[in-house]
Design a protein around this motif. Structure first.
Motif, PDB file in Angstrom:
ATOM      1  N   ALA A 309      32.313  40.604  32.028  1.00 50.39           N
ATOM      2  CA  ALA A 309      32.274  41.649  30.704  1.00 50.39           C
ATOM      3  C   ALA A 309      33.511  41.362  30.250  1.00 50.39           C
ATOM      4  CB  ALA A 309      31.968  43.008  31.360  1.00 50.39           C
ATOM      5  N   LEU A 310      34.484  41.733  30.967  1.00 50.21           N
ATOM      6  CA  LEU A 310      35.942  41.168  30.379  1.00 50.21           C
ATOM      7  C   LEU A 310      36.030  39.841  29.730  1.00 50.21           C
ATOM      8  CD1 LEU A 310      39.036  42.210  29.934  1.00 50.21           C
ATOM      9  CD2 LEU A 310      39.456  41.269  32.190  1.00 50.21           C
ATOM     10  N   SER A 311      35.573  38.659  30.378  1.00 49.28           N
ATOM     11  CA  SER A 311      35.717  37.545  29.760  1.00 49.28           C
ATOM     12  C   SER A 311      35.061  37.552  28.427  1.00 49.28           C
ATOM     13  CB  SER A 311      35.159  36.668  30.708  1.00 49.28           C
ATOM     14  OG  SER A 311      36.019  36.437  31.611  1.00 49.28           O
ATOM     15  N   ARG A 312      33.803  38.080  28.431  1.00 51.44           N
ATOM     16  CA  ARG A 312      33.021  38.141  27.156  1.00 51.44           C
ATOM     17  C   ARG A 312      33.771  38.934  26.088  1.00 51.44           C
ATOM     18  NH1 ARG A 312      28.549  38.754  31.117  1.00 51.44           N
ATOM     19  NH2 ARG A 312      27.402  36.657  31.070  1.00 51.44           N
ATOM     20  N   GLU A 313      34.307  39.908  26.278  1.00 51.25           N
ATOM     21  CA  GLU A 313      35.192  40.668  25.487  1.00 51.25           C
ATOM     22  C   GLU A 313      36.324  40.207  24.902  1.00 51.25           C
ATOM     23  OE1 GLU A 313      37.903  44.393  26.292  1.00 51.25           O
ATOM     24  OE2 GLU A 313      35.875  44.887  26.752  1.00 51.25           O
ATOM     25  N   ILE A 314      37.024  39.364  25.514  1.00 52.78           N
ATOM     26  CA  ILE A 314      37.927  38.449  25.090  1.00 52.78           C
ATOM     27  C   ILE A 314      37.369  37.012  24.088  1.00 52.78           C
ATOM     28  CG2 ILE A 314      39.843  36.735  25.691  1.00 52.78           C
ATOM     29  CD1 ILE A 314      40.759  39.423  26.569  1.00 52.78           C
ATOM     30  N   ALA A 315      36.344  36.798  24.745  1.00 50.98           N
ATOM     31  CA  ALA A 315      35.751  35.747  23.693  1.00 50.98           C
ATOM     32  C   ALA A 315      35.503  36.389  22.567  1.00 50.98           C
ATOM     33  CB  ALA A 315      34.556  35.237  24.546  1.00 50.98           C
ATOM     34  N   ASP A 327      38.777  30.994  31.509  1.00 49.17           N
ATOM     35  CA  ASP A 327      40.024  30.245  31.738  1.00 49.17           C
ATOM     36  C   ASP A 327      41.196  31.198  31.496  1.00 49.17           C
ATOM     37  OD1 ASP A 327      38.585  28.072  32.458  1.00 49.17           O
ATOM     38  OD2 ASP A 327      39.158  27.092  30.504  1.00 49.17           O
ATOM     39  N   ALA A 328      41.348  31.959  30.525  1.00 45.55           N
ATOM     40  CA  ALA A 328      42.362  32.660  30.297  1.00 45.55           C
ATOM     41  C   ALA A 328      42.654  33.861  31.342  1.00 45.55           C
ATOM     42  CB  ALA A 328      42.231  33.591  28.752  1.00 45.55           C
ATOM     43  N   LEU A 329      41.502  34.533  31.632  1.00 44.74           N
ATOM     44  CA  LEU A 329      41.359  35.365  32.971  1.00 44.74           C
ATOM     45  C   LEU A 329      41.919  34.624  34.056  1.00 44.74           C
ATOM     46  CD1 LEU A 329      40.895  38.239  33.795  1.00 44.74           C
ATOM     47  CD2 LEU A 329      38.351  37.438  34.606  1.00 44.74           C
ATOM     48  N   PHE A 332      45.795  34.215  33.650  1.00 45.82           N
ATOM     49  CA  PHE A 332      46.255  35.472  33.656  1.00 45.82           C
ATOM     50  C   PHE A 332      46.613  36.047  35.232  1.00 45.82           C
ATOM     51  CE2 PHE A 332      46.373  40.035  33.640  1.00 45.82           C
ATOM     52  CZ  PHE A 332      47.513  40.460  33.233  1.00 45.82           C
ATOM     53  N   LEU A 333      45.471  36.199  35.830  1.00 42.90           N
ATOM     54  CA  LEU A 333      45.803  36.553  37.262  1.00 42.90           C
ATOM     55  C   LEU A 333      46.563  35.912  38.023  1.00 42.90           C
ATOM     56  CD1 LEU A 333      41.975  37.383  37.982  1.00 42.90           C
ATOM     57  CD2 LEU A 333      43.741  39.063  37.373  1.00 42.90           C
ATOM     58  N   LEU A 334      46.573  34.650  37.835  1.00 36.74           N
ATOM     59  CA  LEU A 334      47.710  33.653  38.818  1.00 36.74           C
ATOM     60  C   LEU A 334      48.993  33.645  38.111  1.00 36.74           C
ATOM     61  CD1 LEU A 334      45.098  31.301  40.293  1.00 36.74           C
ATOM     62  CD2 LEU A 334      45.822  33.503  41.218  1.00 36.74           C
ATOM     63  N   ARG A 335      49.054  33.846  36.773  1.00 37.26           N
ATOM     64  CA  ARG A 335      50.619  33.712  36.307  1.00 37.26           C
ATOM     65  C   ARG A 335      51.284  34.932  36.085  1.00 37.26           C
ATOM     66  NH1 ARG A 335      53.235  30.502  32.073  1.00 37.26           N
ATOM     67  NH2 ARG A 335      55.278  31.106  32.412  1.00 37.26           N
ATOM     68  N   GLU A 336      50.564  36.139  35.859  1.00 37.63           N
ATOM     69  CA  GLU A 336      51.096  37.258  35.644  1.00 37.63           C
ATOM     70  C   GLU A 336      51.576  38.090  36.945  1.00 37.63           C
ATOM     71  OE1 GLU A 336      52.127  40.760  32.967  1.00 37.63           O
ATOM     72  OE2 GLU A 336      51.863  38.709  32.661  1.00 37.63           O
ATOM     73  N   ILE A 337      51.011  37.715  38.106  1.00 42.77           N
ATOM     74  CA  ILE A 337      51.228  38.596  39.388  1.00 42.77           C
ATOM     75  C   ILE A 337      51.577  37.328  40.398  1.00 42.77           C
ATOM     76  CG2 ILE A 337      50.381  40.012  41.186  1.00 42.77           C
ATOM     77  CD1 ILE A 337      48.062  40.880  38.958  1.00 42.77           C
ATOM     78  N   PRO A 338      52.739  37.537  41.028  1.00 41.28           N
ATOM     79  CA  PRO A 338      53.179  36.644  42.216  1.00 41.28           C
ATOM     80  C   PRO A 338      52.084  36.826  43.390  1.00 41.28           C
ATOM     81  CG  PRO A 338      55.045  37.977  41.461  1.00 41.28           C
ATOM     82  CD  PRO A 338      53.855  38.482  40.519  1.00 41.28           C
ATOM     83  N   PHE A 339      51.434  35.474  43.590  1.00 42.95           N
ATOM     84  CA  PHE A 339      50.485  35.632  44.525  1.00 42.95           C
ATOM     85  C   PHE A 339      51.039  36.058  45.872  1.00 42.95           C
ATOM     86  CE2 PHE A 339      46.951  33.954  47.150  1.00 42.95           C
ATOM     87  CZ  PHE A 339      46.054  34.673  46.573  1.00 42.95           C
ATOM     88  N   GLY A 340      50.518  37.214  46.609  1.00 39.18           N
ATOM     89  CA  GLY A 340      51.280  37.681  47.913  1.00 39.18           C
ATOM     90  C   GLY A 340      51.952  38.981  47.699  1.00 39.18           C
ATOM     91  N   SER A 341      52.193  39.303  46.313  1.00 41.71           N
ATOM     92  CA  SER A 341      52.609  40.672  45.953  1.00 41.71           C
ATOM     93  C   SER A 341      51.506  41.544  45.346  1.00 41.71           C
ATOM     94  CB  SER A 341      53.917  40.701  45.020  1.00 41.71           C
ATOM     95  OG  SER A 341      54.855  39.757  45.581  1.00 41.71           O
ATOM     96  N   ASP A 342      51.852  42.983  45.273  1.00 39.61           N
ATOM     97  CA  ASP A 342      50.784  43.748  44.536  1.00 39.61           C
ATOM     98  C   ASP A 342      51.157  43.526  42.907  1.00 39.61           C
ATOM     99  OD1 ASP A 342      50.168  44.633  46.959  1.00 39.61           O
ATOM    100  OD2 ASP A 342      51.080  46.549  47.005  1.00 39.61           O
ATOM    101  N   GLY A 343      50.175  43.709  42.387  1.00 38.97           N
ATOM    102  CA  GLY A 343      50.257  43.620  40.695  1.00 38.97           C
ATOM    103  C   GLY A 343      49.313  44.260  39.969  1.00 38.97           C
ATOM    104  N   ASP A 344      49.885  45.118  38.724  1.00 37.32           N
ATOM    105  CA  ASP A 344      48.998  45.694  38.264  1.00 37.32           C
ATOM    106  C   ASP A 344      48.164  45.286  36.861  1.00 37.32           C
ATOM    107  OD1 ASP A 344      48.319  48.788  38.103  1.00 37.32           O
ATOM    108  OD2 ASP A 344      48.965  48.640  36.136  1.00 37.32           O
ATOM    109  N   ARG A 353      49.404  37.139  27.101  1.00 35.23           N
ATOM    110  CA  ARG A 353      49.606  35.821  27.711  1.00 35.23           C
ATOM    111  C   ARG A 353      48.449  34.648  27.145  1.00 35.23           C
ATOM    112  NH1 ARG A 353      53.695  34.327  31.276  1.00 35.23           N
ATOM    113  NH2 ARG A 353      53.958  36.055  32.647  1.00 35.23           N
ATOM    114  N   PHE A 354      47.311  35.384  26.446  1.00 32.24           N
ATOM    115  CA  PHE A 354      46.463  34.688  25.857  1.00 32.24           C
ATOM    116  C   PHE A 354      47.157  34.112  24.398  1.00 32.24           C
ATOM    117  CE2 PHE A 354      43.039  33.642  22.733  1.00 32.24           C
ATOM    118  CZ  PHE A 354      41.972  33.276  23.539  1.00 32.24           C
TER     119      PHE A 354
END
Length: 531
Positions: A309-315, A327-329, A332-344, A353-354
């Motif tokens: 639903a979020l992807s369709r909303e962005i589209a 793709d944007a989602l 975002f998930l892997l650029r915004e938040i360091p993998f291994g750390s918590d992220g909001d 980011r888009f």
């Protein structure tokens, strides 16, 4: 050919999937796609954990059989993974006959050698995470430490127990000898401290419900999650059914898990395998929690985001293809938040980011370069020409960044990998502005202008290949606009590690912007948003 076997957790099917499930699965998918790009023989597994009392109770609430319930939710996971461009090679379900056979065989082997024995197990039990906890681990008012506010219940029943306590010293030695066996350092230190505190034998069967794999020699019991669910990883790899496949892919290179289940995968699972005489996985990597407003995503707390639903909303808001919004989602998930750390997670950051990264740095670089090629060079990629000005510096940045991306992926540092790719895009944008091919055209130097445009597009070509594991649809669209005859899917990492791979004379095919900007609401002078 090197092999690479990566897994997600198998997700519990008490409810439909949400963005927390997607986070882990997207990370595994990007790693799998990149390893394929690097020429590895990849096996990527995901699936669903379908037994246990929680699923039984939900099915009863819904008025359907447990099998009907898990069939329905497993299909929801399959549909979402397809929507999110997940390229898994297998999707395993623990209610499948192939898996039941393996779980029963491992249970029987451990029982025959004396590592499983009949006893009584009692303790504080959380149905939501199918786990017993000690008094010290509980939250206020005896609540689950993982599922905030959920009260645990005291359970005591006859169970078959596994001699986990017997293997604590072996596991500590294994982790010391193989420092990367558990990562990153935070979860690793937690696991080591937990083992050093003293392991206790654990219940590996249940006798109060029948929804599960029957214990092969005692029909009163079903096999509990520590052997039932965890053995999925060897079932899918061909254990028992396909010895050649099992030799090829096992042990797994990476088990990706959420931090809350690291003990199960980094303590119980390797000990079960070691006791059964089976090689243990090379690494368990526990990523952090994805939160919203500081709270973990939780159906029970009403904190859930549907990634489809979020992807369709962005589209809809941007005018981009739905696949591009996906793709944007993923990005975002892997650029915004360091993998291994918590992220909001928050949507304004996704929109930023888009617009800034994808629409401006990536999309607009293609748009403006192709427009110049189309206008001044009859739509054909101009000749490369001799190097001068900033040409060599751009080439060095592109090839240097390309060489480091795989190192980041090997560490599951997705953010670092993307930052390395963005060094290429940043350098290319700066180069195009600084070298100014339009100035060369005004000065009557079309060959120099052509060389500048060639170099810009060549840097873009390299960045596009490297970005393809993240931006599955968008990079395909960009490749089509570049006009390169060889399909993007046929490219491999060496194609991104050499300069000059873009054939001069290629006819470009400019199209509409792949990432149309999302227009933000205007901001009033007092700082409040206008309607």
């Amino acid at each position: 050919m090197k092999t690479y076997y990566i897994t997600t957790p198998i997700y519990y099917v008490n409810d439909v999937p949400h963005i927390g499930h997607a986070y882990t699965t997207i990370a595994a998918d990007v790693a799998a796609r990149f390893k394929r790009l690097a020429g590895h023989d990849v096996f990527f597994l995901t699936g669903t954990d379908e037994h246990g009392i929680k699923n039984l109770r939900v099915a009863e609430e819904q008025g359907v059989s447990p099998q009907a319930w898990v069939d329905r939710i497993a299909e929801e996971f399959r549909r979402l993974w397809e929507f999110l461009h997940i390229s898994n090679d297998d999707f395993i379900r623990t209610s499948e006959p192939r898996h039941k056979k393996v779980a029963a065989a491992i249970f029987q082997r451990l029982y025959d050698q004396g590592d499983i024995y009949l006893g009584t197990y009692e303790g504080w039990y959380c149905t939501a995470c199918e786990t017993f906890y000690t008094e010290n681990e509980l939250g206020p008012d005896r609540t689950c430490p993982v599922h905030t506010g959920r009260t645990v219940e005291w359970l005591a029943e006859e169970s078959y127990l596994f001699r986990l306590s017997k293997y604590g010293d072996w596991l500590l030695d294994h982790i010391q000898t193989n420092p990367s066996a558990v990562a990153p350092d935070g979860p690793k230190n937690e696991v080591v401290a937990f083992v050093r505190s003293g392991l206790k034998d654990i219940a590996v069967s249940r006798s109060t419900f029948a929804w599960g794999v029957p214990v092969p020699f005692d029909a009163r019991h079903v096999i509990y999650v520590w052997i039932d669910a965890l053995t999925n990883y060897i079932t899918a790899a061909g254990y028992l059914d396909d010895p050649e496949k099992f030799r090829r892919y096992w042990p797994a290179d990476v088990h990706l898990v959420g931090r809350e289940i690291v003990r199960f995968h980094a303590v119980i699972w390797p000990i079960v395998l070691h006791a059964a005489g089976i090689a243990v996985p090379k690494q368990t990597f526990a990523h952090g929690w994805l939160t919203f407003g500081g709270q973990r995503f939780s159906k029970s707390l009403g904190i859930v985001i549907d990634p489809a639903a979020l992807s369709r909303e962005i589209a809809q808001e941007s005018g981009a293809e739905v696949g591009v919004a996906v793709d944007a989602l993923r990005y975002f998930l892997l650029r915004e938040i360091p993998f291994g750390s918590d992220g909001d997670f928050n949507k304004p950051a996704l929109v930023h980011r888009f617009n800034a990264d994808l629409a401006n740095d990536y999309g607009n670089l293609l748009n403006r370069t192709l427009a110049l090629v189309n206008r001044y060079f009859r739509g054909q990629v101009p000749a490369r020409g001799p190097e001068e000005g900033g040409d060599a510096a751009l080439r060095e940045v592109a090839l240097s960044a390309a060489g480091t991306v795989e190192e980041f992926i090997d560490r599951l540092d997705f953010r670092g990998a993307l930052e390395a790719i963005w060094q290429i895009l940043g350098a290319a944008n700066k180069y195009l502005d600084g070298e100014a091919p339009w100035r060369s055209l005004r000065e009557g130097k079309p060959e120099r202008a052509g060389a500048i445009l060639y170099n810009t597009l060549e840097a873009f070509r390299i960045a596009t290949i490297l970005l393809s594991p993240w931006l599955v649809t968008a990079t395909t669209r960009a490749w089509e606009q570049l006009g390169i005859p060889a399909p993007l899917a046929a490219q491999r990492l060496p194609d991104a590690s050499r300069w000059g791979g873009l054939p001069a004379g290629t006819r470009v095919r400019p199209g509409t912007p792949i990432f149309p900007r999302i227009e933000q609401p205007a901001v009033a002078s007092r700082g409040s948003k206008t309607s």
